[in-house]
Write a protein that holds these residues in place. Structure first.
Motif, mmCIF file in Angstrom:
data_model
loop_
_atom_site.group_PDB
_atom_site.id
_atom_site.type_symbol
_atom_site.label_atom_id
_atom_site.label_comp_id
_atom_site.label_asym_id
_atom_site.label_seq_id
_atom_site.Cartn_x
_atom_site.Cartn_y
_atom_site.Cartn_z
ATOM 1 N N ARG A 1 -6.330 -7.105 -4.436
ATOM 2 C CA ARG A 1 -6.459 -6.424 -3.366
ATOM 3 C C ARG A 1 -5.201 -6.505 -2.414
ATOM 4 N NH1 ARG A 1 -11.195 -9.076 0.235
ATOM 5 N NH2 ARG A 1 -10.558 -8.722 2.302
ATOM 6 N N SER A 2 -4.550 -7.515 -2.414
ATOM 7 C CA SER A 2 -3.363 -7.718 -1.527
ATOM 8 C C SER A 2 -2.274 -6.773 -1.836
ATOM 9 C CB SER A 2 -2.733 -9.276 -1.740
ATOM 10 O OG SER A 2 -3.842 -10.252 -1.495
ATOM 11 N N ILE A 3 -1.998 -6.640 -3.284
ATOM 12 C CA ILE A 3 -1.154 -5.537 -3.780
ATOM 13 C C ILE A 3 -1.300 -4.331 -3.484
ATOM 14 C CG2 ILE A 3 -0.245 -4.717 -5.981
ATOM 15 C CD1 ILE A 3 -0.578 -7.305 -7.253
ATOM 16 N N LEU A 4 -2.601 -3.893 -3.651
ATOM 17 C CA LEU A 4 -3.130 -2.488 -3.032
ATOM 18 C C LEU A 4 -2.714 -2.179 -1.802
ATOM 19 C CD1 LEU A 4 -6.346 -2.055 -5.143
ATOM 20 C CD2 LEU A 4 -4.009 -1.646 -5.997
ATOM 21 N N GLN A 5 -2.894 -3.172 -1.017
ATOM 22 C CA GLN A 5 -2.806 -3.092 0.540
ATOM 23 C C GLN A 5 -1.115 -2.977 0.698
ATOM 24 O OE1 GLN A 5 -4.904 -5.794 3.306
ATOM 25 N NE2 GLN A 5 -3.332 -5.431 4.927
ATOM 26 N N VAL A 6 -0.223 -3.803 0.413
ATOM 27 C CA VAL A 6 1.135 -3.693 0.446
ATOM 28 C C VAL A 6 1.742 -2.587 -0.252
ATOM 29 C CG1 VAL A 6 3.143 -4.945 -0.560
ATOM 30 C CG2 VAL A 6 1.514 -6.394 0.536
ATOM 31 N N ALA A 7 1.114 -2.005 -1.284
ATOM 32 C CA ALA A 7 1.556 -0.888 -1.905
ATOM 33 C C ALA A 7 1.417 0.452 -0.887
ATOM 34 C CB ALA A 7 1.030 -0.522 -3.373
ATOM 35 N N GLN A 8 0.432 0.404 -0.411
ATOM 36 C CA GLN A 8 0.137 1.466 0.485
ATOM 37 C C GLN A 8 0.786 1.500 2.167
ATOM 38 O OE1 GLN A 8 -4.194 0.769 -0.249
ATOM 39 N NE2 GLN A 8 -4.585 3.130 0.020
ATOM 40 N N GLU A 9 0.601 0.328 2.307
ATOM 41 C CA GLU A 9 1.231 -0.016 3.888
ATOM 42 C C GLU A 9 2.777 -0.023 3.698
ATOM 43 O OE1 GLU A 9 -1.133 -3.231 5.699
ATOM 44 O OE2 GLU A 9 -2.695 -2.002 5.680
ATOM 45 N N ARG A 10 3.295 -0.932 2.743
ATOM 46 C CA ARG A 10 4.472 -1.020 3.028
ATOM 47 C C ARG A 10 5.722 -0.130 1.927
ATOM 48 N NH1 ARG A 10 5.235 -7.485 4.368
ATOM 49 N NH2 ARG A 10 3.843 -7.131 5.935
ATOM 50 N N LEU A 11 4.984 0.195 0.880
ATOM 51 C CA LEU A 11 5.657 0.946 -0.050
ATOM 52 C C LEU A 11 5.228 2.483 -0.155
ATOM 53 C CD1 LEU A 11 5.654 -1.595 -2.952
ATOM 54 C CD2 LEU A 11 7.258 -1.440 -1.238
ATOM 55 N N GLY A 12 4.258 2.799 0.551
ATOM 56 C CA GLY A 12 4.016 4.271 0.914
ATOM 57 C C GLY A 12 3.317 4.717 -0.585
ATOM 58 N N LEU A 13 2.855 3.808 -1.391
ATOM 59 C CA LEU A 13 2.402 4.254 -2.804
ATOM 60 C C LEU A 13 0.833 4.822 -2.574
ATOM 61 C CD1 LEU A 13 4.128 1.627 -5.062
ATOM 62 C CD2 LEU A 13 4.870 4.054 -4.981
ATOM 63 N N THR A 14 0.226 5.574 -3.410
ATOM 64 C CA THR A 14 -0.928 6.026 -3.484
ATOM 65 C C THR A 14 -1.880 5.321 -4.325
ATOM 66 O OG1 THR A 14 -0.264 8.395 -2.998
ATOM 67 C CG2 THR A 14 -2.534 8.056 -3.564
ATOM 68 N N VAL A 15 -2.992 4.752 -3.973
ATOM 69 C CA VAL A 15 -3.912 3.768 -4.979
ATOM 70 C C VAL A 15 -5.122 4.498 -5.087
ATOM 71 C CG1 VAL A 15 -5.036 1.797 -4.563
ATOM 72 C CG2 VAL A 15 -2.700 1.842 -3.716
ATOM 73 N N GLU A 16 -5.503 4.419 -6.431
ATOM 74 C CA GLU A 16 -6.776 5.035 -6.898
ATOM 75 C C GLU A 16 -7.478 3.837 -7.468
ATOM 76 O OE1 GLU A 16 -6.812 8.133 -9.402
ATOM 77 O OE2 GLU A 16 -6.151 9.376 -7.844
ATOM 78 N N GLU A 17 -8.770 3.428 -7.126
ATOM 79 C CA GLU A 17 -9.615 2.504 -7.630
ATOM 80 C C GLU A 17 -10.788 3.342 -8.253
ATOM 81 O OE1 GLU A 17 -9.977 -0.778 -4.396
ATOM 82 O OE2 GLU A 17 -10.470 -1.819 -6.209
ATOM 83 N N ARG A 18 -10.798 3.374 -9.584
ATOM 84 C CA ARG A 18 -12.044 4.302 -10.229
ATOM 85 C C ARG A 18 -12.008 3.806 -11.750
ATOM 86 N NH1 ARG A 18 -9.070 7.673 -13.728
ATOM 87 N NH2 ARG A 18 -6.860 8.487 -13.177
ATOM 88 N N LYS A 19 -12.888 4.260 -12.273
ATOM 89 C CA LYS A 19 -13.264 4.171 -13.907
ATOM 90 C C LYS A 19 -11.840 4.597 -14.628
ATOM 91 C CE LYS A 19 -18.092 4.482 -13.973
ATOM 92 N NZ LYS A 19 -18.381 3.141 -14.057
ATOM 93 N N ILE A 20 -11.447 3.999 -15.453
ATOM 94 C CA ILE A 20 -10.314 4.515 -16.260
ATOM 95 C C ILE A 20 -10.628 4.680 -17.437
ATOM 96 C CG2 ILE A 20 -8.164 3.864 -16.917
ATOM 97 C CD1 ILE A 20 -7.579 2.237 -14.520
#
Ligand code: PLP
Ligand code: COI
Length: 337
Positions: free
Chosen positions: A245-264
Motif C-alpha cells: 500500500r505504501s509503495i503504490l502511494q509513493v510510486a504514484q505521488e513521487r515517482l509519477g508511475l501508474t498503478v493497476e490493482e487487478r486480477k493477473i
C-alpha cells in the motif's frame, strides 16, 4: 553482536511485552524477561490454532532516532485478524504504546543505521483456555517479542526464483486476508517442497479458479510492464500488505508511475519485464524467474540484479523508512532515541 551480517532468524532479546485477557477485559500490560509461555496441553491455540500475529520493524534512522513504519496499520490489521479469529481485539492505542515500550526496553538490539539490519517486532495473540470441543477460547495472551534481523531471503537483493505452487495457502472465503498462523501452517509443506526443488518461494494462485496470481507465502507480488506501469494482484484471499500500500502511494505521488490493482492471469505474466515481492520482512525483493507446475519458465527477467523500476521503489521506500527522505504525514512513528 555483528549487526551487519544478520539473517532473518530469532535472536532472544532481553524483554518482551505481555498482556492477558480474562473475565471479558484486557489487564495491565507488563515487560518480562521470561521468553516462555506455560499452557495447558488442551489450550485452544494448541488444539485448534486460535492465534493471529503481526510483523513490523523498528529502524535506526540517519538521525539516530528509533522509528517504526506505520505501526497504526499493523494495530488495525490485528483488530481485523482478531475479529475473524473470534479473539478480543487489542486496543489500537495500547498496541502502539506496547510497541514503544518493548522496543525501548530492547533498544540496544536495534541495529545501528548503515548496517542494513532492523529490529523485527512480532506482536501475536493466542487463545489460552483448555478446551476440547471446537469453540473459541475465553482467555487470551497478547505478547510482543523482538529480534534483530537482516534480509528475509538469504541473498538480500539478488533476484529470486519462484515456482507456481500446486497447493493453496488459503481458501475462497477463508482466512487469506488476515494474518492467522494457520495460513502459514498451510504453506509449510509447499515451502519445503519448493526449497527441495531449488526454488526460493511459492507463488500461490487464487484458490477459487486457480487462474490468477495471488501472492507468495510471506509477501505480496508486484509486476512492472514494459511501459513502466505497476500491476499488482487484487484478491479477497491475499494479505493486504502495508508495504505494498505504501509503495503504490509513493510510486504514484513521487515517482509519477501508474498503478493497476487487478486480477493477473498467469498467462499474461510472461509479458511483464520486472517482478518483485514486497512485505515487512521481504522489503522489496526482485524476482528473476517464475516457473509453472511443470517447471517451465512463465516469467523471466535479469537474474543478476533488480530491474530499474523495482530498484527505484526499493530506494524510495528505504529512504522514507530510514529518514533520508521526508515521509508522508503519519508514516513514521518515533519510538525514542
Ligand atoms: N503477504 C503475506 C502472506 C505476509 O505474510 C506478509 C507479511 O506480513 C505480507 C504479504 C506483507 O505485508 P506487510 O507489508 O504488511 O508486511
Ligand atoms: C512479515 O513480513 O512481517 C511477515 O510476517 C512475513 C513472514 C513470512 C515473516
Amino acid at each position: 553482536m555483528d549487526f551487519s551480517s544478520l539473517g532473518f532468524g530469532y535472536i532472544k532479546a532481553p524483554y518482551r511485552y505481555v498482556c492477558k485477557y480474562k473475565d471479558g477485559q484486557w489487564g495491565e500490560g507488563y515487560l518480562t524477561e521470561d521468553d516462555t509461555i506455560v499452557l495447558s496441553e488442551s489450550a485452544c491455540v494448541l488444539q485448534y490454532a486460535q492465534t493471529c500475529f503481526e510483523g513490523l520493524k523498528a529502524y535506526r534512522t540517519a538521525n539516530d532516532d528509533i522509528v517504526c513504519f506505520r505501526p497504526d496499520l499493523n494495530a488495525a490489521r490485528l483488530v481485523s485478524s482478531c475479529k475473524r479469529m473470534v479473539m478480543p481485539p487489542f486496543p489500537e492505542d495500547k498496541f502502539l504504546e506496547a510497541v514503544k515500550t518493548v522496543v525501548m526496553a530492547n533498544k540496544d538490539m536495534v541495529p545501528p543505521y548503515g548496517t542494513g539490519g532492523s529490529l523485527y517486532v512480532r506482536p501475536f495473540m493466542i487463545g489460552t483456555d483448555p478446551i476440547l470441543p471446537v469453540k473459541p477460547s475465553g482467555e487470551f495472551e497478547f505478547r510482543i517479542f523482538v529480534s534483530p534481523v537482516g534480509p528475509y531471503f538469504k541473498n538480500g537483493i539478488k533476484p529470486l526464483t519462484l515456482r507456481i505452487a500446486d497447493y493453496d495457502r488459503a481458501a475462497p472465503h477463508g482466512t487469506g486476508n488476515i494474518k492467522a498462523g494457520l495460513n502459514y501452517a498451510m504453506s509449510l509443506y509447499p515451502t519445503v517442497e519448493a526449497h527441495e526443488e531449488g526454488y526460493d518461494e511459492n507463488v500461490y494462485l487464487d484458490p477459487g479458479s486457480r487462474t490468477y496470481i495471488e501472492e507468495t507465502g510471506g509477501a505480496n507480488i508486484l509486476f512492472i510492464t514494459k511501459d513502466r506501469k505497476i500491476v499488482t494482484s487484487k484478491s479477497d484471499s491475499i494479505l493486504p500488505s502495508i508495504t505494498k500500500r505504501s509503495i503504490l502511494q509513493v510510486a504514484q505521488e513521487r515517482l509519477g508511475l501508474t498503478v493497476e490493482e487487478r486480477k493477473i492471469n498467469v498467462s499474461e505474466i510472461s509479458s511483464f519485464v520486472e517482478c518483485g515481492l514486497c512485505g515487512t520482512a521481504a522489503v522489496i525483493c526482485p524476482v528473476g524467474k517464475i516457473v509453472d507446475q511443470s517447471h517451465q519458465p512463465v516469467f523471466s527477467a535479469d537474474m543478476d540484479k533488480a530491474g530499474e523500476v523495482t530498484m527505484k521503489l526499493y530506494n524510495a521506500l528505504l529512504d522514507i523508512q530510514l529518514g533520508r527522505a521526508e515521509a508522508p504525514e503519519g508514516w513514521i512513528f518515533t519510538v525514542g532515541k
